[in-house]
Design a protein around this motif. Structure first.
Motif, PDB file in Angstrom:
ATOM      1  N   LEU A 211      36.556  29.054  31.654  1.00  0.00           N
ATOM      2  CA  LEU A 211      36.393  27.744  31.028  1.00  0.00           C
ATOM      3  C   LEU A 211      36.154  27.947  29.540  1.00  0.00           C
ATOM      4  N   ASN A 212      36.903  27.228  28.718  1.00  0.00           N
ATOM      5  CA  ASN A 212      36.629  27.244  27.278  1.00  0.00           C
ATOM      6  C   ASN A 212      35.522  26.222  27.020  1.00  0.00           C
ATOM      7  N   PRO A 213      34.326  26.683  26.678  1.00  0.00           N
ATOM      8  CA  PRO A 213      33.203  25.748  26.514  1.00  0.00           C
ATOM      9  C   PRO A 213      33.330  24.839  25.299  1.00  0.00           C
ATOM     10  N   PHE A 214      34.206  25.200  24.370  1.00  0.00           N
ATOM     11  CA  PHE A 214      34.332  24.432  23.127  1.00  0.00           C
ATOM     12  C   PHE A 214      35.342  23.293  23.237  1.00  0.00           C
ATOM     13  N   THR A 215      36.291  23.404  24.173  1.00  0.00           N
ATOM     14  CA  THR A 215      37.284  22.346  24.375  1.00  0.00           C
ATOM     15  C   THR A 215      37.232  21.766  25.787  1.00  0.00           C
ATOM     16  N   ASN A 216      36.458  22.389  26.659  1.00  0.00           N
ATOM     17  CA  ASN A 216      36.336  22.003  28.063  1.00  0.00           C
ATOM     18  C   ASN A 216      37.668  22.057  28.810  1.00  0.00           C
ATOM     19  N   GLU A 217      38.539  22.963  28.394  1.00  0.00           N
ATOM     20  CA  GLU A 217      39.784  23.217  29.115  1.00  0.00           C
ATOM     21  C   GLU A 217      39.555  24.338  30.130  1.00  0.00           C
ATOM     22  N   ALA A 218      40.026  24.129  31.359  1.00  0.00           N
ATOM     23  CA  ALA A 218      39.975  25.182  32.366  1.00  0.00           C
ATOM     24  C   ALA A 218      41.228  26.033  32.222  1.00  0.00           C
ATOM     25  N   GLN A 219      41.052  27.331  32.058  1.00  0.00           N
ATOM     26  CA  GLN A 219      42.173  28.251  31.848  1.00  0.00           C
ATOM     27  C   GLN A 219      42.399  29.068  33.117  1.00  0.00           C
ATOM     28  N   VAL A 220      43.652  29.163  33.545  1.00  0.00           N
ATOM     29  CA  VAL A 220      43.991  29.928  34.744  1.00  0.00           C
ATOM     30  C   VAL A 220      44.988  31.026  34.385  1.00  0.00           C
ATOM     31  N   ASN A 221      44.719  32.235  34.839  1.00  0.00           N
ATOM     32  CA  ASN A 221      45.601  33.379  34.644  1.00  0.00           C
ATOM     33  C   ASN A 221      46.823  33.203  35.552  1.00  0.00           C
ATOM     34  N   TYR A 222      47.990  32.940  34.968  1.00  0.00           N
ATOM     35  CA  TYR A 222      49.178  32.639  35.770  1.00  0.00           C
ATOM     36  C   TYR A 222      49.913  33.893  36.250  1.00  0.00           C
ATOM     37  N   LEU A 223      49.459  35.074  35.827  1.00  0.00           N
ATOM     38  CA  LEU A 223      50.127  36.309  36.228  1.00  0.00           C
ATOM     39  C   LEU A 223      49.661  36.804  37.601  1.00  0.00           C
ATOM     40  N   LYS A 224      48.457  36.487  37.975  1.00  0.00           N
ATOM     41  CA  LYS A 224      47.912  37.006  39.233  1.00  0.00           C
ATOM     42  C   LYS A 224      48.622  36.363  40.428  1.00  0.00           C
ATOM     43  N   PRO A 225      48.477  36.937  41.634  1.00  0.00           N
ATOM     44  CA  PRO A 225      49.155  36.390  42.811  1.00  0.00           C
ATOM     45  C   PRO A 225      48.900  34.889  42.982  1.00  0.00           C
ATOM     46  N   LYS A 226      49.986  34.141  43.144  1.00  0.00           N
ATOM     47  CA  LYS A 226      49.874  32.684  43.136  1.00  0.00           C
ATOM     48  C   LYS A 226      49.136  32.135  44.360  1.00  0.00           C
ATOM     49  N   TYR A 227      49.109  32.888  45.457  1.00  0.00           N
ATOM     50  CA  TYR A 227      48.414  32.359  46.632  1.00  0.00           C
ATOM     51  C   TYR A 227      46.923  32.159  46.356  1.00  0.00           C
ATOM     52  N   THR A 228      46.387  32.851  45.324  1.00  0.00           N
ATOM     53  CA  THR A 228      44.966  32.704  44.975  1.00  0.00           C
ATOM     54  C   THR A 228      44.722  31.583  43.960  1.00  0.00           C
ATOM     55  N   THR A 229      45.787  31.072  43.330  1.00  0.00           N
ATOM     56  CA  THR A 229      45.632  30.112  42.237  1.00  0.00           C
ATOM     57  C   THR A 229      44.894  28.826  42.626  1.00  0.00           C
ATOM     58  N   PRO A 230      45.127  28.250  43.812  1.00  0.00           N
ATOM     59  CA  PRO A 230      44.383  27.036  44.157  1.00  0.00           C
ATOM     60  C   PRO A 230      42.868  27.224  44.140  1.00  0.00           C
ATOM     61  N   PHE A 231      42.396  28.387  44.616  1.00  0.00           N
ATOM     62  CA  PHE A 231      40.948  28.608  44.609  1.00  0.00           C
ATOM     63  C   PHE A 231      40.438  28.852  43.197  1.00  0.00           C
ATOM     64  N   THR A 232      41.167  29.662  42.423  1.00  0.00           N
ATOM     65  CA  THR A 232      40.759  29.909  41.034  1.00  0.00           C
ATOM     66  C   THR A 232      40.671  28.609  40.262  1.00  0.00           C
ATOM     67  N   THR A 233      41.660  27.745  40.447  1.00  0.00           N
ATOM     68  CA  THR A 233      41.669  26.442  39.775  1.00  0.00           C
ATOM     69  C   THR A 233      40.453  25.625  40.169  1.00  0.00           C
ATOM     70  N   SER A 234      40.164  25.581  41.459  1.00  0.00           N
ATOM     71  CA  SER A 234      39.013  24.809  41.955  1.00  0.00           C
ATOM     72  C   SER A 234      37.702  25.372  41.413  1.00  0.00           C
ATOM     73  N   HIS A 235      37.640  26.699  41.291  1.00  0.00           N
ATOM     74  CA  HIS A 235      36.442  27.349  40.742  1.00  0.00           C
ATOM     75  C   HIS A 235      36.224  26.952  39.282  1.00  0.00           C
ATOM     76  N   GLU A 236      37.274  27.027  38.475  1.00  0.00           N
ATOM     77  CA  GLU A 236      37.134  26.695  37.058  1.00  0.00           C
ATOM     78  C   GLU A 236      36.839  25.211  36.853  1.00  0.00           C
ATOM     79  N   MET A 237      37.363  24.373  37.712  1.00  0.00           N
ATOM     80  CA  MET A 237      37.056  22.936  37.647  1.00  0.00           C
ATOM     81  C   MET A 237      35.575  22.680  37.908  1.00  0.00           C
ATOM     82  N   ALA A 238      34.979  23.503  38.773  1.00  0.00           N
ATOM     83  CA  ALA A 238      33.540  23.367  39.042  1.00  0.00           C
ATOM     84  C   ALA A 238      32.738  23.617  37.776  1.00  0.00           C
TER      85      ALA A 238
END
Length: 359
Positions: A211-238
């Protein structure tokens, strides 16, 4: 005039000391932070930041970091001659910049580290017996296997997420809208989730997102295996909802993902929980996870191998350094277990499910 100039050079470094002391004092009053910051100022201001930057197709925060890194390198190169000889002047400049960052970090997001812990708010007992962990592991394995077959129709085929990152970011909000009633304060509105422009460096640093604390944008690493992306996204949204603790973000992210109607989100959550269960079993006794590992479908194991291979490819001394740095950063911000705090969400999950049954 000269005396005034000297005083100005010392103002921001001195304010850094004042800020650190103030934050440490405020940490003793989590109720105050909870009511006036985490539930008062922060939700309003963070929503404003997400409204401002959320509509951009690129990460404004990453661009901002890129510019700052460039300016820092330029300053170092410009002052490289006699840099250490002028250590007092350069040191004061560094502390002045650090003072500004320290202020905006805590003002815009960082004070959430010091709010009331979630287990206290929900009356969750985070301690558990080995039998509790074993029961949860069995449950997570069963759910993972069930979803893997449902998605692929073959227990030996790895899950390949068919969605684009943009589609995943859109769908992630559904799970937050479906959170249990006692967690409705973490409902998510005003989306601001981006693919990180620094995904390659993030991979070498060992991060799936941030999470960028200065802009409140959640950043997701798009290179890692995509099957994990939904959880990573949900984590950063938290993190965006005002949660500082990594274990709590894993907990909320997990619940948001399993309460999503989409199978890929549920699969990402349950398989992540399985990996953390295995890690906790291994902490109890080496080899204790092996009998459970053999119960996973071959397709799930292929996804685990895919994830392990990816992170091994980026394992360098850089990764080790950032693990050490981030471990100590977490310990300095109310997370005494450091990087181990990520796996502590298993205790939260076990305690929460026990409460649900008893209620």
């Amino acid at each position: 005039m000269k005396i005034l100039q000297v005083q100005k050079k010392h103002i921001l470094p001195l304010l850094l000391i004042v800020q650190i002391i103030t934050v440490k004092i405020l940490a003793f009053f989590p109720e105050t932070i909870e009511n006036y910051y985490s539930k008062g100022f922060y939700p309003i201001f963070s929503k404003g930041l997400r409204s401002l930057f959320g509509g951009l197709s690129f990460s404004f925060g990453d661009v901002m970091y890129g510019i700052l890194i460039f300016l820092l390198i330029k300053w170092i190169l410009k002052n490289r001659k006699g840099f250490f000889r002028n250590w007092k002047v350069n040191g004061l400049k560094f502390l002045s910049i650090l003072s500004i960052f320290y202020f905006f970090f805590h003002f815009l997001w960082g004070m959430n580290y010091y709010r009331i812990p979630l287990h206290e708010k929900l009356n969750i007992n985070k301690e558990y017996e080995v039998a509790d962990l074993e029961a949860l592991t069995e449950k997570m394995i069963a759910k993972s296997n069930e979803l893997q077959v449902r998605i692929t129709s073959n227990d030996s085929v790895a899950v390949i997420n068919a969605y684009t990152e943009k589609e995943i970011f859109e769908m992630a909000q559904i799970g937050y809208h479906n959170l249990p009633q006692d967690l409705k304060e973490f409902d998510y509105n005003t989306k601001s989730i981006k693919q990180s422009l620094f995904s390659m460096p993030l991979s070498y640093m060992g991060f799936g997102g941030y999470l960028n604390p200065f802009t409140n944008e959640a950043q997701v690493n798009y290179l890692k295996p995509k099957y994990t992306t939904p959880f990573t996204t949900s984590h950063e949204m938290a993190h965006q909802t005002g949660i500082g603790s990594e274990s709590e973000c894993n907990f909320i992210g997990y619940l948001a993902a399993i309460n999503n109607s989409d199978d890929y989100f549920q699969y990402a959550a349950y398989t992540t929980a399985v990996r953390y269960c295995f890690r906790n079993l291994e902490e109890i006794e080496e080899g204790k996870s092996k009998p459970y590992l053999e119960k996973l479908n071959k397709g799930v194991l292929k996804n685990f191998d895919e994830n392990e291979i990816f992170w091994k490819e980026y394992q360098t001394p850089i990764n080790t350094f950032f693990e050490y740095f981030y471990d100590n950063f977490l310990k300095a911000n109310q997370q005494k277990d450091g990087l181990e705090s990520y796996s502590k969400f298993i205790g939260l999950l076990i305690g929460y499910e026990k409460n649900q049954i008893s209620n």
